[in-house]
Write an enzyme that holds these catalytic residues in place. Structure first.
Site, PDB file in Angstrom:
ATOM      1  N   GLY A 270      64.279  22.205  62.997  1.00 17.01           N
ATOM      2  CA  GLY A 270      63.469  21.819  64.147  1.00 17.01           C
ATOM      3  C   GLY A 270      61.999  22.164  63.992  1.00 17.01           C
ATOM      4  O   GLY A 270      61.128  21.314  64.161  1.00 17.01           O
TER       5      GLY A 270
ATOM      6  N   GLU B  46      57.985  29.039  62.771  1.00 21.85           N
ATOM      7  CA  GLU B  46      57.018  29.874  63.498  1.00 21.85           C
ATOM      8  C   GLU B  46      55.951  30.540  62.638  1.00 21.85           C
ATOM      9  O   GLU B  46      55.441  31.606  63.011  1.00 21.85           O
ATOM     10  CB  GLU B  46      57.794  30.958  64.253  1.00 21.85           C
ATOM     11  CG  GLU B  46      58.448  32.044  63.358  1.00 21.85           C
ATOM     12  CD  GLU B  46      59.915  31.828  63.033  1.00 21.85           C
ATOM     13  OE1 GLU B  46      60.367  30.665  63.078  1.00 21.85           O
ATOM     14  OE2 GLU B  46      60.609  32.817  62.730  1.00 21.85           O
ATOM     15  N   ASN B  47      55.551  29.969  61.503  1.00 28.05           N
ATOM     16  CA  ASN B  47      54.518  30.571  60.654  1.00 28.05           C
ATOM     17  C   ASN B  47      53.362  31.094  61.502  1.00 28.05           C
ATOM     18  O   ASN B  47      52.909  30.428  62.424  1.00 28.05           O
ATOM     19  CB  ASN B  47      53.962  29.526  59.688  1.00 28.05           C
ATOM     20  CG  ASN B  47      55.043  28.677  59.084  1.00 28.05           C
ATOM     21  OD1 ASN B  47      55.909  29.190  58.402  1.00 28.05           O
ATOM     22  ND2 ASN B  47      55.015  27.383  59.373  1.00 28.05           N
TER      23      ASN B  47
ATOM     24  N   GLU C 174      59.114  28.618  69.254  1.00 29.31           N
ATOM     25  CA  GLU C 174      58.266  29.003  68.115  1.00 29.31           C
ATOM     26  C   GLU C 174      57.105  29.872  68.588  1.00 29.31           C
ATOM     27  O   GLU C 174      56.730  30.832  67.920  1.00 29.31           O
ATOM     28  CB  GLU C 174      57.744  27.771  67.366  1.00 29.31           C
ATOM     29  CG  GLU C 174      58.817  26.785  66.906  1.00 29.31           C
ATOM     30  CD  GLU C 174      59.971  27.407  66.161  1.00 29.31           C
ATOM     31  OE1 GLU C 174      59.787  28.431  65.491  1.00 29.31           O
ATOM     32  OE2 GLU C 174      61.109  26.876  66.268  1.00 29.31           O
TER      33      GLU C 174
ATOM     34  N   GLU D 169      66.097  35.776  66.137  1.00 28.92           N
ATOM     35  CA  GLU D 169      66.568  34.466  66.615  1.00 28.92           C
ATOM     36  C   GLU D 169      67.326  34.559  67.938  1.00 28.92           C
ATOM     37  O   GLU D 169      67.097  33.773  68.854  1.00 28.92           O
ATOM     38  CB  GLU D 169      67.405  33.766  65.541  1.00 28.92           C
ATOM     39  CG  GLU D 169      66.601  33.393  64.289  1.00 28.92           C
ATOM     40  CD  GLU D 169      65.361  32.542  64.562  1.00 28.92           C
ATOM     41  OE1 GLU D 169      65.231  31.998  65.670  1.00 28.92           O
ATOM     42  OE2 GLU D 169      64.510  32.431  63.652  1.00 28.92           O
TER      43      GLU D 169
HETATM   44  N1  B3K Z   1      62.914  30.425  61.978  1.00 28.73           N
HETATM   45  C1  B3K Z   1      63.058  29.010  61.769  1.00 28.73           C
HETATM   46  C2  B3K Z   1      64.299  28.630  61.065  1.00 28.73           C
HETATM   47  C3  B3K Z   1      64.216  28.721  59.593  1.00 28.73           C
HETATM   48  C4  B3K Z   1      65.457  28.135  58.957  1.00 28.73           C
HETATM   49  C5  B3K Z   1      65.489  28.360  57.489  1.00 28.73           C
HETATM   50  N2  B3K Z   1      66.622  27.719  56.875  1.00 28.73           N
HETATM   51  C6  B3K Z   1      62.961  28.248  63.041  1.00 28.73           C
HETATM   52  C7  B3K Z   1      63.321  28.974  64.255  1.00 28.73           C
HETATM   53  O1  B3K Z   1      64.402  29.480  64.446  1.00 28.73           O
HETATM   54  O2  B3K Z   1      62.473  29.105  65.102  1.00 28.73           O
HETATM   55 ZN    ZN Z   2      63.767  30.848  65.883  1.00 27.23          ZN
END
Ligand code: B3K
Ligand code: ZN
Length: 898
Positions: free
Chosen positions: A265, A268-269, A302, A324
């Site tokens: 989807g 969140e960099n 995010e 998460e």
């Molecule tokens: N942290 C990312 C997900 C990364 C998945 C890597 N296979 C998006 C999210 O959960 O916000």
């Molecule tokens: Zn997430």
């Protein structure tokens, strides 16, 4: 990974701190699609808290090693290998410069640095950074990043990375550069860069402390007219996190960038969120109400990671739910507040119902199969396979239980303490639990089991009313049933279950609640019982009449409740329960019970019939104008075929489909006039509004339309649908009308009206990839008829010029929709669906292992199906197991076959 190599299992118990730390990273990119040169200069030192190692082992994948320099001198002892770079006998503290080359344009995995529509993007979580440069690519190594990007100015006018822009300018030969600095230390998985031809919607906002921030939503130029909603969602997210959690945006600039090739989807960099276009782009003509709501939720998710994930991150990937589960909980609360504020319980409940429906359909199924794992897993082969429903959705339920136990204020105190203790650190789920416990003066040792035990708990309930003593006792018993062996091994003892309960009197009103030993009844008529033993009895006193219990109100814990309600009692709860969630739940229980009985009969070929009282219960909801349209729509929607099949002793998708269709037809015919009236009453004339109220009207109206297409004589429904299709000024109504036309045409395998609408839809939206995804998905999930298997349509669509296996959204819209969202057709008796699935998993495995592994999971519950299906599913799994190469897919199919 070579064919013969056994995949390595990574275990939580083996965690050791890194032998070296990296304090600063200066990255320089010369961006060229086929050959990008990356120069990486790091300050490295030994970790004082780790045992001494002579060698520095950096991770690296698919990189061409060029050179290693330590403290300005070429370093001769650098040994590149398939999984990284080994540096022998390094000093205690040094500057290391590594140069390497990668090939973004050939990178179809969409992990690391890749090219999409001619622009550069990155995806680093979980382990993509090692595909960009050699590094200690693990979340407990946090460094300060400076990034210099150089590229052709004509081809890549925009150059973005994390944090603040320090400098930009021109270079010789038509090239230019930009230099970015991230003021916060971060793990490598949060690194990002974007370069290309993009434009931005911009807005400046002031945050709580009065600082001005620049917000940008970057897209391709032709999509600029679809960015407003994402920007509004971002602004709402910023405000909400300040109000609810006192958390402010910590950067001067916050960017969202949309990309059409993306594995999930969004990501969140730090300061540079990268999003699948599906969760950014929306206007009324192209996006449905659901799309609008999803965009708000994902933008929120995010953004909320900026604190829960980025400022405080995970020590290791076993702690993934730390960020998460918590962030899903935060986005769910955000969406509920946006829909209903803090007090409109009915509006909040619709969001809760939607979330619980997903949890029960997907996470409970995961818990019942070979991928069952605790919220904090003990081991993995490929971490990307553990971005699961359990880690995300059950993880969110675990966080919600703290709030249910301590209230909003107690939860907030816990969050405040968590940030006071851990800001800037990489921590564990235990650290989070301790913060919540300490802030509320509680010992939460038992609660730890929610993190370590796999499987869905079952709570069975017995009640007893003693009229003479006016006492009502509720006995709760917890256990797991016979789950999968791997889950059973993790189960050590009873959980602390917050069990919310209310008691309802004969007049439909809540009774006052006074537990034995209490001086008086409490103000609230819902009580959260702390259920901590295997078997426990709670006794209510001064109960003047035999009540009907309303159990697990608002779904206060992720468990299955077993209680023998009669059909009349369920109908009563559906009509009266003051807890809107449980009102919905009563209807679902009633429908599920009837549908499962009917499916059992359908499996033996027996005749089907539905009791009038069930029809009457649904009729009351349909015509009850005191209920919101959104709630009525949810209450009138039957449980999904996948959920029902999973409840059967032996899953039989064909029988479930027959039963569900029978009930839909029965409800359609019996309530024909009511459906028609509701259809007319809930039209939304005037300009389209994406508000929850307007969306509720559309949802109920379109549900009515869908029921009307089930009528024995559907001609009128077809006319309504065709007219709605033509007149629609928004995608919600247009897509619903198209779906209704397809459904009405299913028995004959098509109709002129349906074909006309399909062709028109394609022509109208040819230039809108996200809408063409819907066109594929609607066809892949259509009902089909006995003589008209949907697999034929799907196979034909695979050769359509607009189909592209390399684009995950397109692959999902056609292949995943068919394999995961059309059970009756996918599980065709002749095994044709499974053969198709095997071919696609194998094809995707060579291109994009993460996407392939997701698809591979559609057969994991194979052991629970009827014998014929089971055998052909096993054959398909074995074929895949013999041919796939990636660690990702192998972990899934090997666990399924084990
Ligand atoms: N942290 C990312 C997900 C990364 C998945 C890597 N296979 C998006 C999210 O959960 O916000
Ligand atoms: Zn997430």
């Amino acid at each position: 990974m070579a064919d013969t190599e056994t995949p390595n299992v990574i275990r939580r118990a083996d965690y050791a701190p890194p032998a070296f730390l990296i304090d600063t990273v200066a990255l320089e990119f010369d961006l060229v699609p086929e050959r990008t040169v990356v120069r990486n200069t790091m300050r490295v030192r030994r970790n004082p808290d780790a045992s001494r190692a002579a060698h520095l082992e950096l991770m690296g994948e698919q990189l061409e090693f060029v050179s290693a320099v330590i403290d300005g001198k070429p370093f001769p002892n650098a040994h590149p290998h398939e999984h990284g770079l080994l540096l022998d006998n390094v000093p205690d503290s040094f500057e290391l410069t590594l140069t390497s080359i990668c090939n973004p344009v050939e990178n179809t995995t969409l992990s690391g640095l890749y090219v999409s529509s001619g622009n550069f993007f990155t995806q680093c979580e979980a382990e993509g950074f090692r595909r960009i440069t050699y590094f200690l690519d693990r979340p407990d190594v946090m460094a300060s990043f400076t990034v210099t990007l150089r590229a052709s100015k004509a081809d890549y006018p925009v150059l973005l990375s994390n944090g603040n822009l320090l400098e930009e300018g021109d270079l010789p030969d038509g090239r230019h550069f930009a230099r970015w600095e991230d003021p916060f230390k971060k793990p490598s998985y949060l690194f990002a860069l974007v370069a290309g031809k993009l434009v931005a919607l911009e807005e400046r906002v002031k945050t709580g402390s009065g600082k001005e921030k620049l917000l940008q939503v970057w897209v391709e130029p032709h999509d600029l007219d679809k960015t407003r909603h994402a920007m509004d969602s971002l602004i709402h997210s910023i405000r909400w996190d300040e109000e609810r959690f006192g958390l402010e945006l910590d950067l001067d600039r916050f960017m969202i960038v949309a990309v059409s090739d993306f594995n999930m989807g969004a990501m969140e960099n730090k300061g540079l969120n990268i999003f699948n276009t599906k969760y950014v782009l929306a206007n009324p003509e192209t996006a449905t109400d659901t799309d609008f709501a999803n965009i708000e939720a994902v933008v929120g998710h995010e953004y909320f990671h900026n604190w829960t994930g980025n400022r405080v991150t995970c020590r290791d990937w076993f702690q993934l739910s730390l960020k998460e589960g918590l962030t899903v909980f935060r986005d769910q609360e955000f969406s509920a507040d946006m829909a209903g504020g803090a007090t409109d319980e009915a509006a909040r409940a619709t969001k809760r119902i939607e979330d619980v429906r997903v949890l029960r359909q997907m996470q409970f199924a995961e818990d019942a199969g070979p991928m069952a794992h605790p919220v904090r897993p003990e081991s993995y082969v490929e971490i990307n396979n553990f971005y699961t429903m359990t880690v995300y959705e059950k993880g969110s339920e675990v966080v919600r239980m703290y709030q249910t136990l301590f209230g909003r204020d107690g939860f907030r105190k816990g969050m405040d303490l968590y940030f006071r203790r851990h800001d800037g650190q990489a921590v564990t789920c235990d650290d989070f639990r301790h913060a919540l416990a300490d802030a509320n003066g509680r010992d939460l040792a038992q609660f730890e089991r929610w993190y370590s035990q796999a499987g869905t708990p079952r709570v069975s309930v017995r009640t007893r009313y003693d009229a003479a003593q006016r006492r009502y006792s509720v006995t709760l018993k917890q256990g797991y049933g016979d789950g999968v062996p791997a889950a059973r091994e993790t189960q050590k003892g009873p959980l602390l279950i917050p069990f919310a309960i209310g008691l309802i009197g004969k007049d439909g009103r809540d009774l006052p609640l006074q537990l034995d030993g209490e001086a008086q009844a409490s103000a609230s008529t819902t009580r959260v019982l702390e259920f901590t033993q295997t078997d426990q009895t709670f006794t209510f006193v001064n109960v003047g009449e035999e009540p009907l219990p309303s159990l697990l109100r608002n779904f206060s814990a992720p468990v299955i409740v077993e209680y023998d309600y009669t059909a009349d009692q369920l109908a009563f709860l559906l009509a009266h329960d003051s807890d809107p969630f449980n009102r919905w739940e009563a209807g679902q229980r009633l429908a599920t019970r009837e549908l499962l009985a009917l499916a059992g009969r359908a499996a033996t070929g027996a005749a089907l019939q539905l009791d009038d009282s069930v029809v009457a219960a649904f009729a009351r909801v349909l015509t009850d104008e005191t209920l919101s349209p959104a709630f009525r729509e949810l209450a009138l929607m039957l449980p999904s075929e996948a959920y029902l099949a999973e409840q059967m002793a032996e899953s039989n998708p064909a029988a479930v489909h027959a039963a569900r269709q029978f009930v839909r037809k029965r409800l359609a015919n019996a309530l024909r006039d009511d459906w028609l009236k509701v259809y007319e009453q809930h039209r939304t004339p005037g300009a389209y509004e994406a508000t929850p109220e307007a969306a509720g009207h559309r949802a109920l109206k379109n549900l009515a339309l869908s029921y009307l297409t089930e009528l024995d004589d559907a001609a009128h429904a077809v006319r309504l649908a065709a007219a709605q299709y033509e007149a629609a000024d928004n995608m919600t109504d247009r897509a619903a009308a198209l779906s209704a036309l397809l459904n009405a045409a299913a028995p004959q395998g098509g109709s002129a009206e349906a074909q006309h609408a399909l062709d028109d839809f394609y022509r109208r939206f040819e230039k809108e990839p996200l809408v063409i995804d819907k066109w594929f998905a609607l066809q892949a999930t259509q009902r089909g008829g006995a003589q008209h298997p949907v697999i034929d349509t799907v196979r034909k669509l695979m050769t359509h010029p607009a189909f592209n296996l390399k684009n995950p959204n397109r692959a999902r819209s056609l292949i995943f929709s068919f394999c995961a969202a059309n059970p009756a057709q996918f599980h065709a008796e002749d095994g044709s669906g499974y053969a198709f699935w095997a071919d696609q998993v194998i094809a995707l495995d060579a291109l994009n292992p993460q996407v392939a592994a997701r698809l591979a999971r559609s057969l994991e519950l194979w052991r629970r199906f009827t014998p014929t299906l089971r055998d052909s599913m096993r054959a398909a799994l074995e074929k895949v197991a013999a041919q796939v190469k990636s660690r990702d897919v192998r972990e899934i199919v090997e666990k399924a076959l084990a």
